[in-house]
Design a protein around this motif. Structure first.
Motif, PDB file in Angstrom:
ATOM      1  N   PHE A 122       0.602  -1.308  -0.278  1.00 27.55           N
ATOM      2  CA  PHE A 122      -0.012   0.070   0.110  1.00 27.55           C
ATOM      3  C   PHE A 122       0.868   1.152   0.046  1.00 27.55           C
ATOM      4  N   GLY A 123       2.137   1.136   0.337  1.00 20.68           N
ATOM      5  CA  GLY A 123       3.090   2.488   0.879  1.00 20.68           C
ATOM      6  C   GLY A 123       3.326   2.432  -0.936  1.00 20.68           C
ATOM      7  N   LEU A 124       3.743   1.683  -1.683  1.00 22.81           N
ATOM      8  CA  LEU A 124       3.800   1.604  -3.293  1.00 22.81           C
ATOM      9  C   LEU A 124       2.654   2.437  -3.930  1.00 22.81           C
ATOM     10  N   LEU A 125       1.460   1.569  -3.536  1.00 27.35           N
ATOM     11  CA  LEU A 125       0.315   2.141  -4.016  1.00 27.35           C
ATOM     12  C   LEU A 125      -0.098   3.538  -4.249  1.00 27.35           C
ATOM     13  N   LYS A 126       0.239   4.129  -2.957  1.00 29.36           N
ATOM     14  CA  LYS A 126      -0.050   5.694  -2.133  1.00 29.36           C
ATOM     15  C   LYS A 126       0.943   7.052  -3.138  1.00 29.36           C
ATOM     16  N   ARG A 127       2.188   5.973  -3.675  1.00 30.52           N
ATOM     17  CA  ARG A 127       2.769   6.485  -4.598  1.00 30.52           C
ATOM     18  C   ARG A 127       3.527   6.116  -6.012  1.00 30.52           C
ATOM     19  N   GLY A 128       2.148   5.675  -6.093  1.00 26.01           N
ATOM     20  CA  GLY A 128       2.198   5.246  -7.668  1.00 26.01           C
ATOM     21  C   GLY A 128       2.203   6.647  -8.368  1.00 26.01           C
ATOM     22  N   ASP A 129       2.120   7.416  -8.338  1.00 28.97           N
ATOM     23  CA  ASP A 129       1.914   8.270  -9.342  1.00 28.97           C
ATOM     24  C   ASP A 129       3.198   9.442  -9.809  1.00 28.97           C
ATOM     25  N   LYS A 130       4.628   8.420  -8.481  1.00 27.32           N
ATOM     26  CA  LYS A 130       5.291   8.987  -8.509  1.00 27.32           C
ATOM     27  C   LYS A 130       6.705   8.113  -8.520  1.00 27.32           C
ATOM     28  N   GLU A 131       5.898   6.797  -8.932  1.00 27.01           N
ATOM     29  CA  GLU A 131       7.151   5.921  -8.752  1.00 27.01           C
ATOM     30  C   GLU A 131       6.707   5.555 -10.432  1.00 27.01           C
ATOM     31  N   ILE A 132       8.248   4.641 -11.053  1.00 21.47           N
ATOM     32  CA  ILE A 132       8.981   4.502 -12.263  1.00 21.47           C
ATOM     33  C   ILE A 132       7.922   2.975 -12.670  1.00 21.47           C
ATOM     34  N   CYS A 133       7.350   2.150 -13.292  1.00 22.12           N
ATOM     35  CA  CYS A 133       7.132   0.836 -13.677  1.00 22.12           C
ATOM     36  C   CYS A 133       8.051   0.289 -14.479  1.00 22.12           C
ATOM     37  N   TRP A 134       7.444  -0.930 -15.084  1.00 19.13           N
ATOM     38  CA  TRP A 134       8.287  -1.339 -15.806  1.00 19.13           C
ATOM     39  C   TRP A 134       8.304  -0.546 -16.914  1.00 19.13           C
ATOM     40  N   ASP A 135       7.044   0.256 -17.489  1.00 20.46           N
ATOM     41  CA  ASP A 135       6.855   0.329 -18.956  1.00 20.46           C
ATOM     42  C   ASP A 135       7.467   2.035 -19.090  1.00 20.46           C
ATOM     43  N   GLY A 136       7.831   2.045 -18.077  1.00 23.84           N
ATOM     44  CA  GLY A 136       8.891   3.492 -18.030  1.00 23.84           C
ATOM     45  C   GLY A 136       8.093   4.557 -17.495  1.00 23.84           C
ATOM     46  N   GLN A 137       7.380   4.622 -18.051  1.00 24.68           N
ATOM     47  CA  GLN A 137       6.503   5.615 -16.874  1.00 24.68           C
ATOM     48  C   GLN A 137       5.970   5.704 -15.554  1.00 24.68           C
ATOM     49  N   ASN A 138       5.137   6.215 -14.971  1.00 21.63           N
ATOM     50  CA  ASN A 138       5.051   6.409 -13.453  1.00 21.63           C
ATOM     51  C   ASN A 138       3.468   5.284 -13.750  1.00 21.63           C
ATOM     52  N   PHE A 139       3.726   4.733 -12.175  1.00 19.81           N
ATOM     53  CA  PHE A 139       2.429   3.341 -11.983  1.00 19.81           C
ATOM     54  C   PHE A 139       1.171   3.840 -12.964  1.00 19.81           C
ATOM     55  N   PHE A 140       1.126   4.758 -11.632  1.00 18.99           N
ATOM     56  CA  PHE A 140      -0.642   5.630 -12.098  1.00 18.99           C
ATOM     57  C   PHE A 140      -0.035   6.424 -12.895  1.00 18.99           C
ATOM     58  N   ASP A 141      -0.351   6.465 -14.745  1.00 15.22           N
ATOM     59  CA  ASP A 141       0.109   8.280 -15.220  1.00 15.22           C
ATOM     60  C   ASP A 141      -1.089   7.807 -16.316  1.00 15.22           C
ATOM     61  N   ALA A 142      -0.712   9.226 -16.633  1.00 19.92           N
ATOM     62  CA  ALA A 142      -1.155  10.191 -18.416  1.00 19.92           C
ATOM     63  C   ALA A 142      -1.446   9.157 -19.199  1.00 19.92           C
ATOM     64  N   ASP A 143      -0.488   8.817 -19.551  1.00 20.68           N
ATOM     65  CA  ASP A 143       0.904   8.342 -20.746  1.00 20.68           C
ATOM     66  C   ASP A 143       1.451   7.692 -21.150  1.00 20.68           C
ATOM     67  N   HIS A 144       0.729   6.138 -20.690  1.00 26.07           N
ATOM     68  CA  HIS A 144       1.401   4.861 -21.546  1.00 26.07           C
ATOM     69  C   HIS A 144       0.747   3.863 -22.024  1.00 26.07           C
ATOM     70  N   PRO A 145       2.005   3.381 -22.658  1.00 24.15           N
ATOM     71  CA  PRO A 145       1.867   2.923 -24.338  1.00 24.15           C
ATOM     72  C   PRO A 145       1.480   1.920 -23.731  1.00 24.15           C
ATOM     73  N   GLY A 146       0.341   2.501 -25.139  1.00 25.66           N
ATOM     74  CA  GLY A 146      -1.034   1.143 -25.350  1.00 25.66           C
ATOM     75  C   GLY A 146      -1.596   1.392 -26.656  1.00 25.66           C
TER      76      GLY A 146
END
Length: 306
Positions: free
Chosen positions: A120-144
């Motif tokens: 849940f600590g990671l989830l809270k910071r998900g808009d500031k933490e990079i995930c495996w696609d190079g974007q923040n986990f919560f982001d408006a610009d995930h490649p899809g």
């Protein structure tokens, strides 16, 4: 009158504290399974392929279409965690041990809820933490991709300045978060007379330690909003999650099942998920209308999201 300290005394003490630890472990309910998949680890880390490249079923025409998942896209390194208490020898001699049983029980509870703290600590910071696609986990610009299989930007976030709430689809095989246990937490002791800390500090030491970590999984199965938790914003978040497609244009069929909120949003979440009527803005006024979202999602109150 002092209690004699011998092998039997120390064995009984360890047994009592170990039992209290296990009681705390068993009595504590963890929340992390609502959004994380457990993937055990056998080394220093686990290496994972891009999770969005897992193929869907397709009609078999011609040769098989082999999706190569051998190349690691990201790794989650294991971390070590511990919790330790020391009991002065005089407390054992004078049989002043009541509090220590509760401390050992708390250590069991702490071991059980460590995954919650990490996930849940990671989830809270998900808009500031990079995930495996190079974007923040919560982001408006995930490649899809869109419904025609063309590359596009995909969003799993709704902006705002209020407390964050989250929609989770926990019905998928691949889940939004990863819980990665390496070595389970066990209760251990340093209580022999030959142990340095007993000799030098006149203290018996009991601790818990283990190895594990948490990381990001499928961002497609999670949505963060900091906008007010209203029927309109909830509807927009659901629609965004349901509009995510595979590379071949096939829908991922994401449907949120859980609404995760901090305590500050508990009333709003329960009203949205369970009430017959809800308020809707009409001009400057709020009017009561039938709640079409009742029963569409289960509210989960998570104090760690406060």
């Amino acid at each position: 009158m002092s209690k004699p300290i011998n092998v039997d005394t120390l064995h009984a003490l360890f047994t009592s504290l170990s039992l209290a630890f296990n009681q705390g472990l068993a009595a504590t309910t963890a929340l992390w399974p609502v959004l994380a998949m457990e993937i055990p680890s056998t080394g220093a880390d686990n290496k994972y392929p891009r999770l969005d490249e897992f193929p869907g079923m397709r009609e078999w025409i011609g040769d098989r279409y082999i999706k190569d998942l051998s190349k690691a896209a990201f790794a989650i390194e294991n971390r070590s965690f511990e919790m330790t208490i020391g009991i002065p020898r005089p407390h054992v001699e004078d049989d002043q041990l009541g509090l220590y049983g509760k401390l050992a029980e708390g250590m069991g509870s702490g071991a059980r809820t460590l995954p919650d703290k990490l996930i849940f600590g990671l989830l809270k910071r998900g808009d500031k933490e990079i995930c495996w696609d190079g974007q923040n986990f919560f982001d408006a610009d995930h490649p899809g991709f869109n419904s025609e299989g063309k590359e596009t930007s995909v969003s799993n976030i709704q902006p705002g300045d209020g407390p964050a709430w989250f929609l989770i689809d926990d019905s998928q095989i691949l889940k939004p978060m990863i819980w990665q246990p390496r070595r389970k937490f066990e209760f251990v002791a340093k209580q022999e007379a030959k142990d340095d800390i007993v000799f030098m500090k006149d203290k018996f030491v009991y601790g818990v330690d283990g190895r594990c970590n948490a990381g990001f999984g499928m961002w497609q199965c999670a949505f963060m909003s900091k906008a007010p938790l209203t029927p309109e914003n909830y509807a927009a978040a659901r629609a965004a999650m349901g509009s995510i497609f595979r590379e071949n244009g096939e829908s991922l069929a994401i449907t949120p099942k859980k609404l995760l909120v901090p305590p500050a949003l508990e009333s709003d979440a329960r009203m949205l998920a369970t009430s017959e009527m809800v308020g809707e803005k009409v001009g400057d006024a709020t009017v009561a209308i039938s709640n079409k979202w009742k029963g569409t999602v289960e509210p989960v109150i998570v104090p760690l999201l406060a």
